[in-house]
Design a protein around this motif. Sequence first.
Motif, mmCIF file in Angstrom:
data_model
loop_
_atom_site.group_PDB
_atom_site.id
_atom_site.type_symbol
_atom_site.label_atom_id
_atom_site.label_comp_id
_atom_site.label_asym_id
_atom_site.label_seq_id
_atom_site.Cartn_x
_atom_site.Cartn_y
_atom_site.Cartn_z
ATOM 1 N N VAL A 63 -7.221 -0.924 -6.902
ATOM 2 C CA VAL A 63 -6.447 -1.778 -5.991
ATOM 3 C C VAL A 63 -6.787 -1.425 -4.543
ATOM 4 O O VAL A 63 -6.999 -2.315 -3.704
ATOM 5 C CB VAL A 63 -4.939 -1.635 -6.243
ATOM 6 N N TRP A 74 -6.965 -11.640 -7.739
ATOM 7 C CA TRP A 74 -6.986 -10.640 -8.811
ATOM 8 C C TRP A 74 -6.876 -11.335 -10.161
ATOM 9 O O TRP A 74 -7.615 -11.045 -11.084
ATOM 10 C CB TRP A 74 -5.850 -9.647 -8.621
ATOM 11 N N THR A 78 -2.045 -13.688 -8.910
ATOM 12 C CA THR A 78 -1.899 -12.494 -8.091
ATOM 13 C C THR A 78 -3.075 -12.380 -7.130
ATOM 14 O O THR A 78 -4.222 -12.249 -7.561
ATOM 15 C CB THR A 78 -1.811 -11.243 -8.985
ATOM 16 N N ALA A 80 -4.592 -10.901 -3.100
ATOM 17 C CA ALA A 80 -4.458 -9.812 -2.138
ATOM 18 C C ALA A 80 -5.321 -10.073 -0.920
ATOM 19 O O ALA A 80 -6.293 -10.833 -0.967
ATOM 20 C CB ALA A 80 -4.863 -8.477 -2.787
ATOM 21 N N THR A 84 -2.652 -5.928 1.861
ATOM 22 C CA THR A 84 -1.839 -5.820 0.650
ATOM 23 C C THR A 84 -1.688 -4.371 0.208
ATOM 24 O O THR A 84 -0.637 -3.978 -0.315
ATOM 25 C CB THR A 84 -2.444 -6.672 -0.475
ATOM 26 N N ALA A 88 2.003 -3.074 -0.513
ATOM 27 C CA ALA A 88 2.416 -2.666 -1.854
ATOM 28 C C ALA A 88 2.907 -1.223 -1.862
ATOM 29 O O ALA A 88 3.876 -0.884 -2.565
ATOM 30 C CB ALA A 88 1.259 -2.846 -2.827
ATOM 31 N N ALA A 123 3.944 -5.473 -13.064
ATOM 32 C CA ALA A 123 2.794 -4.568 -12.984
ATOM 33 C C ALA A 123 2.825 -3.583 -14.142
ATOM 34 O O ALA A 123 3.794 -2.833 -14.314
ATOM 35 C CB ALA A 123 2.800 -3.824 -11.652
ATOM 36 N N ALA A 128 -2.574 -5.424 -12.470
ATOM 37 C CA ALA A 128 -1.649 -6.238 -11.683
ATOM 38 C C ALA A 128 -1.508 -7.588 -12.362
ATOM 39 O O ALA A 128 -2.453 -8.092 -12.980
ATOM 40 C CB ALA A 128 -2.180 -6.422 -10.267
ATOM 41 N N PHE A 133 1.650 -5.656 -7.983
ATOM 42 C CA PHE A 133 0.586 -4.653 -8.031
ATOM 43 C C PHE A 133 1.077 -3.307 -8.539
ATOM 44 O O PHE A 133 0.447 -2.696 -9.392
ATOM 45 C CB PHE A 133 -0.063 -4.504 -6.652
#
Length: 335
Positions: A63, A74, A78, A80, A84, A88, A123, A128, A133
């Motif tokens: 990540v 992702w 999801t 990013a 992010t 997160a 998650a 994720a 995440f």
Amino acid sequence: MRFGYDDRCLDHDTGPRHPETSDRLEAIRRRLAREHAVEYESTDPADEETLARVHDAEYVASVKEFCANGGGTWDADTVAVESTWDAARYSAGLAIDACEAALDGTDGRMTPFSLGRPPGHHAVWANAMGFCFFNNAAVAAEVALDRPDVDRVAIFDWDVHHGNGTQDLTVDRGDVHYTSFHERGLYPGTGDVEETGEGDGEGTLVNAPLPGGSGDAEYLDAVERLLMPALERYDPDLFIVSAGFDAHQHDPISRMRISTEGYGVMTDRCRELADRTDAALAFVLEGGYGLDALASSVAMVNDVFDGREPVEPDGDPSERATSVVDRVREVHDLD
């Protein structure tokens, strides 16, 4: 309430068409400001080592790398950006801070509520999904269990979606009890009644997949006949509410019918349950995508701790919903 918040959670940019946007936190803050002089507490972000106590270390590193390279998609739900990674980690850190504050005695009108994003309950150990995440509530529970005054943690997830990630991370643990009330058949399609935990965690998993259209009466029935007896028997030291508000009657992505007042009634019962079990109580934000409904519901939670007595629902729960509750009671021997 004692609200945890950090502006860096706004920097997780999901794009103009995504339902999980920074507008959610902005709407909550605007609504709270209308009636209350709210002060917000920030904290340190969760570090990689802390996240890796709950998630696969290689996944945590992936990540970080994904975001450092600019992010992207992702999976289908999801996404990013570079920011992010920090958002997160702050979202997880705020959840940790809320639980630590509760355990340190912050309660009553200052009961902690973590307003972080991205949310966390989808998650899983090494992936994720579902806008999430890192599993904020599970990470906070893990940190809390380091304390000598904490042997058992209970997580109650009233988000409309089943928290498959929280179940995945706690299913075989006797020191974390997970209860989920969710809409049957909705994403991610998990959370069956017959799933009750594995190994040391046998009996610490309670799933109530309620039928679409369930509202205040149905949820209150489930709280009183499932959640309360199950957690009184479990006797947790820390009680975390994974507070998603997408079962609201005006949320755009579910068929559930909880009113803003209904969230107040559930909050009142959670406070009562924490008092009965002498458990520290903390709230961690999950979903909720109708901005007005989300903001008014968070404000209602705050109002309950500020002295408001929510209006109890009229009418009886539907037979379809009570049959689910009856079955869960049977499976968990709550009679």
